[in-house]
Design a protein around this motif. Structure first.
Motif, PDB file in Angstrom:
ATOM      1  N   LEU A  94       0.841  -1.193   0.000  1.00 22.02           N
ATOM      2  CA  LEU A  94       0.000   0.000   0.000  1.00 22.02           C
ATOM      3  C   LEU A  94       0.876   1.243   0.000  1.00 22.02           C
ATOM      4  CD1 LEU A  94      -2.944   1.141   0.323  1.00 22.02           C
ATOM      5  CD2 LEU A  94      -2.473   1.199   2.786  1.00 22.02           C
ATOM      6  N   TRP A 112      -2.127   0.759  -4.753  1.00 24.06           N
ATOM      7  CA  TRP A 112      -1.215  -0.213  -4.184  1.00 24.06           C
ATOM      8  C   TRP A 112      -0.546  -0.966  -5.315  1.00 24.06           C
ATOM      9  CZ3 TRP A 112      -6.485  -1.478  -2.442  1.00 24.06           C
ATOM     10  CH2 TRP A 112      -7.090  -2.527  -3.126  1.00 24.06           C
ATOM     11  N   CYS A 162      -3.243  -1.409   6.118  1.00 25.88           N
ATOM     12  CA  CYS A 162      -4.165  -2.231   5.332  1.00 25.88           C
ATOM     13  C   CYS A 162      -4.405  -3.554   6.038  1.00 25.88           C
ATOM     14  CB  CYS A 162      -3.581  -2.472   3.941  1.00 25.88           C
ATOM     15  SG  CYS A 162      -4.680  -3.307   2.793  1.00 25.88           S
ATOM     16  N   PHE A 170     -10.507  -5.266   1.829  1.00 27.71           N
ATOM     17  CA  PHE A 170      -9.517  -4.687   2.728  1.00 27.71           C
ATOM     18  C   PHE A 170     -10.143  -3.524   3.507  1.00 27.71           C
ATOM     19  CE2 PHE A 170      -7.390  -6.158  -1.118  1.00 27.71           C
ATOM     20  CZ  PHE A 170      -6.394  -6.990  -0.625  1.00 27.71           C
ATOM     21  N   ILE A 172      -8.738  -0.094   5.126  1.00 25.53           N
ATOM     22  CA  ILE A 172      -7.562   0.778   5.086  1.00 25.53           C
ATOM     23  C   ILE A 172      -7.673   1.819   6.190  1.00 25.53           C
ATOM     24  CG2 ILE A 172      -6.413   2.583   3.739  1.00 25.53           C
ATOM     25  CD1 ILE A 172      -6.993   0.974   1.236  1.00 25.53           C
TER      26      ILE A 172
END
Length: 433
Positions: A94, A112, A162, A170, A172
């Motif tokens: 990331l 990413w 992440c 995901f 974040i």
């Protein structure tokens, strides 16, 4: 016989001054006073001057920076703030918001990268890129770019951590809010951000807000004057959710707040909160953590079972001035008399043995050779590979940071694999990679 002349006071002072100058010019760190707690077993480098397809970036930067002159014809591959293992052995890396602030990164696409680490060759290959987008306009604020693609930039969010879930999505952790943002495997934002609540012990220092708020919080961005935003913000810029960790079963995410509240009288007090991804809210469980000093950040968080976490602490210095780049172990619920999580040092990243000679001392470089170190401002990526092996990488802040080869060489992206001399507790999770 020759006549002996005593050394004058002036000459002695001059000699002492010369010795001080020579010492100051020494490029490397002093030999560690304590034995190393870990040994370097892998070292791979992605050069600072690595670029990926994309738009011109850095138009808001001014002047030469460490020998590089923006703007750049395409985005540098840099600013790694979190690493996630992918099927097949590659890694998701990331990238943070770009150049560090909302103001200087409006042209920097959030994304990413897919990386392949080759510790045998000491190299890193970039195999793919995923842009983070909000085509459905889920985020509750105007985007920096108004086109239909919904491409997000470093003026929208500041991704710093992440957490992967079993369903392939995901969460974040980002710093502008701070908040948690849910995204799909293709980088699409799935729902509105979740603000980070103030825990009961700190409510008296939150300036009336039930949530952490930096001057870049969405509620404050529209205010014209900096002093108004600063007056309402209870947290400094770049102090939000720097670390996220997922427990073994994927049912809980732990979020580490990097810095303390502005008005907190206990300068080193930090917070780790528990988040329930199934219900998309914080559970109300939290733990107080005491950093090694008031200016120390919690730079990364990693879980290796359902009750133990690793916490990476860092100071704001680099190169010879770096002092605190340390990994601690805590057990959730085990606290000291003051109510802070009890912590145990696992590894000092400024004191790693390189018995295998994976690096060599280099004129002008810091921390290479027998006494290896990560002398960077921001070592931010931390992964448990097994009960005695960790993977650590730096956010190189290209082109701003120059900790390895000061004073005017931008830091590379470095990835290190280290073997702990004392393994983690006997009940760690399954090896990650």
């Amino acid at each position: 016989m020759p006549r002996a002349f005593p050394v004058s006071l002036a000459a002695g002072s001059l000699l002492a001054a010369l010795l001080l100058v020579l010492a100051a010019c020494s490029s490397d760190l002093p030999a560690p006073a304590e034995p190393a707690l870990a040994t370097l077993t892998g070292y791979a480098v992605l050069p600072a001057d690595t670029y990926a397809p994309g738009p011109v970036v850095g138009t808001a930067l001014e002047g030469e920076i460490n020998g590089r002159t923006p703007p750049f014809a395409s985005p540098p591959v840099q600013g790694f703030s979190s690493l996630v293992p992918l099927p097949g052995g590659d890694w998701l890396a990331l990238q943070d918001n770009g150049f560090g602030t909302l103001a200087n990164s409006p042209d920097y696409p959030l994304r990413w990268y897919r990386l392949a680490l080759d510790f045998d060759a000491g190299t890193v290959a970039v195999r793919g890129v995923v842009d983070i987008r909000d085509p459905g306009r889920v985020l509750p604020f105007p985007l920096s770019h108004a086109d239909s693609s919904g491409l997000l930039t470093g003026a929208d969010l500041d991704p710093e951590s992440c957490a992967p879930l079993p369903d392939g999505t995901f969460w974040i952790g980002e710093e502008f809010g701070p908040s948690l943002v849910h995204v799909g495997p293709d980088g699409t934002v799935l729902e509105k951000p979740v603000d980070v609540p103030i825990v009961p012990a700190l409510r008296d220092y939150a300036r009336g807000s039930p949530y952490y708020r930096t001057p870049d919080h969405r509620d404050l961005r529209g205010m014209r004057h900096d002093d108004m935003r600063d007056g309402l913000a209870n947290q400094p810029r770049s102090g939000g959710i720097e670390g996220l960790a997922v427990n073994r079963s994927g049912t809980r995410i732990y979020a580490a707040v990097e810095k303390g509240l502005r008005d907190d009288p206990v300068g080193g007090r930090r917070v780790i909160l528990e988040f329930d991804p199934a219900h998309r809210n914080f559970t109300g469980r939290s733990w107080l953590y005491l950093a090694d000093g008031p200016d120390i950040s919690l730079a990364s968080l990693e879980a290796f079972d359902d009750r133990h976490l690793l916490v990476l602490e860092r100071d704001t210095a680099e190169g010879r001035d770096a002092v605190v780049k340390r990994i601690y172990r805590v057990e959730l619920g085990r606290v000291d008399q003051a109510g802070f999580l009890q912590k145990m040092l696992v590894c000092d990243l400024l004191n790693i043995a390189d018995d295998r000679h994976l690096t060599r001392r280099e004129r002008g470089a810091i921390g290479l050779g027998e006494h290896f170190a990560l002398p960077f401002v921001t070592p931010e990526c931390l992964v448990v590979l097994d009960d005695a092996t960790l993977l650590v990488a730096n956010d190189n802040n290209f082109p701003m940071s120059s900790g390895r080869r000061p004073p005017r060489t931008p830091d590379d992206n470095e990835f290190i694999r280290i073997r702990l001399h004392t393994p983690l507790p006997a009940d760690p999770g399954v090896a990650r990679n």
